[in-house]
Design a protein around this motif. Structure first.
Motif, mmCIF file in Angstrom:
data_model
loop_
_atom_site.group_PDB
_atom_site.id
_atom_site.type_symbol
_atom_site.label_atom_id
_atom_site.label_comp_id
_atom_site.label_asym_id
_atom_site.label_seq_id
_atom_site.Cartn_x
_atom_site.Cartn_y
_atom_site.Cartn_z
ATOM 1 N N MET A 135 -14.383 -1.798 2.358
ATOM 2 C CA MET A 135 -13.238 -2.128 1.506
ATOM 3 C C MET A 135 -13.240 -3.634 1.253
ATOM 4 O O MET A 135 -13.513 -4.411 2.149
ATOM 5 N N SER A 136 -12.956 -4.034 0.032
ATOM 6 C CA SER A 136 -12.968 -5.456 -0.269
ATOM 7 C C SER A 136 -11.789 -6.134 0.413
ATOM 8 O O SER A 136 -10.755 -5.515 0.695
ATOM 9 N N GLU A 137 -11.972 -7.431 0.668
ATOM 10 C CA GLU A 137 -10.948 -8.214 1.357
ATOM 11 C C GLU A 137 -9.646 -8.213 0.558
ATOM 12 O O GLU A 137 -8.546 -8.152 1.113
ATOM 13 N N ARG A 138 -9.766 -8.257 -0.762
ATOM 14 C CA ARG A 138 -8.594 -8.258 -1.640
ATOM 15 C C ARG A 138 -7.787 -6.967 -1.451
ATOM 16 O O ARG A 138 -6.556 -7.005 -1.351
ATOM 17 N N ILE A 139 -8.488 -5.824 -1.391
ATOM 18 C CA ILE A 139 -7.801 -4.544 -1.232
ATOM 19 C C ILE A 139 -7.170 -4.449 0.158
ATOM 20 O O ILE A 139 -6.056 -3.939 0.316
ATOM 21 N N ASP B 176 -8.663 0.026 -6.600
ATOM 22 C CA ASP B 176 -9.815 0.057 -7.507
ATOM 23 C C ASP B 176 -9.658 1.248 -8.454
ATOM 24 O O ASP B 176 -8.769 2.084 -8.275
ATOM 25 N N GLU C 21 -9.556 4.880 -7.025
ATOM 26 C CA GLU C 21 -8.335 5.150 -6.254
ATOM 27 C C GLU C 21 -7.130 5.301 -7.195
ATOM 28 O O GLU C 21 -6.252 6.142 -6.966
#
Lengths: 68, 131
Positions: free
Chosen positions: B1-5, B69, B72
């Motif tokens: 999972m990206s840090e932003r998410i 994203d 999702e």
């Protein structure tokens, strides 16, 4: 849509989480992309191409329609 | 999972938790103050006061939804559409059963919202499993 994501990712030595971080998506999305369960939007496809320095056509395999 | 998410997810949990806590405080406070209160503007205000924290919870959800994203977001939206259809069918079915005198469903309308939310969660899990 079939693709070579898993192979390209392995070439780079990245985990799904690593690729997810680079694409700014969740790891589950990377998993779905690799399994061909989810087709990316055009912006995401371009992002994937940029990350792997390949063209979209080199990464994603267009499904051939059955000829009549 | 990206840090932003991950950051967005953490912020959502905090904001939602705060909104739900505020909802509980406002609800019990309003119920307490409403005891013995006469009908009028004050009682009406107390009755709708718990709705305000729910608006905060909705705002938190929409902010989180915007940070998801594309996959999702699509899953959540598809689940919401399907849940709405199922909820409408359920309401119509119960309504007709009641109007024909077959079955009387007298649950408080307050529970329809939580029912839809729970349904959305279940449908979302089913869609994730299928896709």
């Amino acid at each position: 849509m079939e693709n070579h994501l898993k192979f390209l990712r392995a070439e780079k030595g990245w985990s799904q989480s690593d690729l997810a971080e680079r694409l700014d998506v969740s790891r589950q999305t990377v998993n779905s992309l690799e399994r061909g369960k989810y087709d990316p939007s055009l912006p995401l496809a371009f992002k994937i191409a940029r990350v792997f320095a390949r063209s979209i056509e080199e990464i994603f395999v267009e499904e051939q329609e059955n000829e009549k | 999972m990206s840090e932003r998410i991950k950051t967005a997810s953490r912020r959502y949990r905090l904001e939602l938790g705060g909104a739900i806590s505020l909802y509980a405080v406002v609800l019990f406070g309003a119920k307490f103050l409403a005891n013995g209160a006469e009908e009028g503007a004050f009682l009406t205000l107390l009755a709708v006061a718990p709705v305000a924290p729910i608006i905060l919870a909705c705002a938190a959800f929409f902010r989180y939804f915007g940070s998801l994203d594309e996959r999702e977001r699509r899953l959540s939206a598809d689940a919401a559409a399907l849940s709405l259809v199922i909820g409408i069918f359920a309401a119509l079915t119960l309504g007709f059963l009641k109007s024909f005198g077959v079955f009387y469903f007298e649950w408080d309308m307050l529970w329809f919202g939580p029912f839809l939310i729970a349904l959305w969660g279940i449908v979302r899990c089913v869609l994730i499993a299928k896709r």
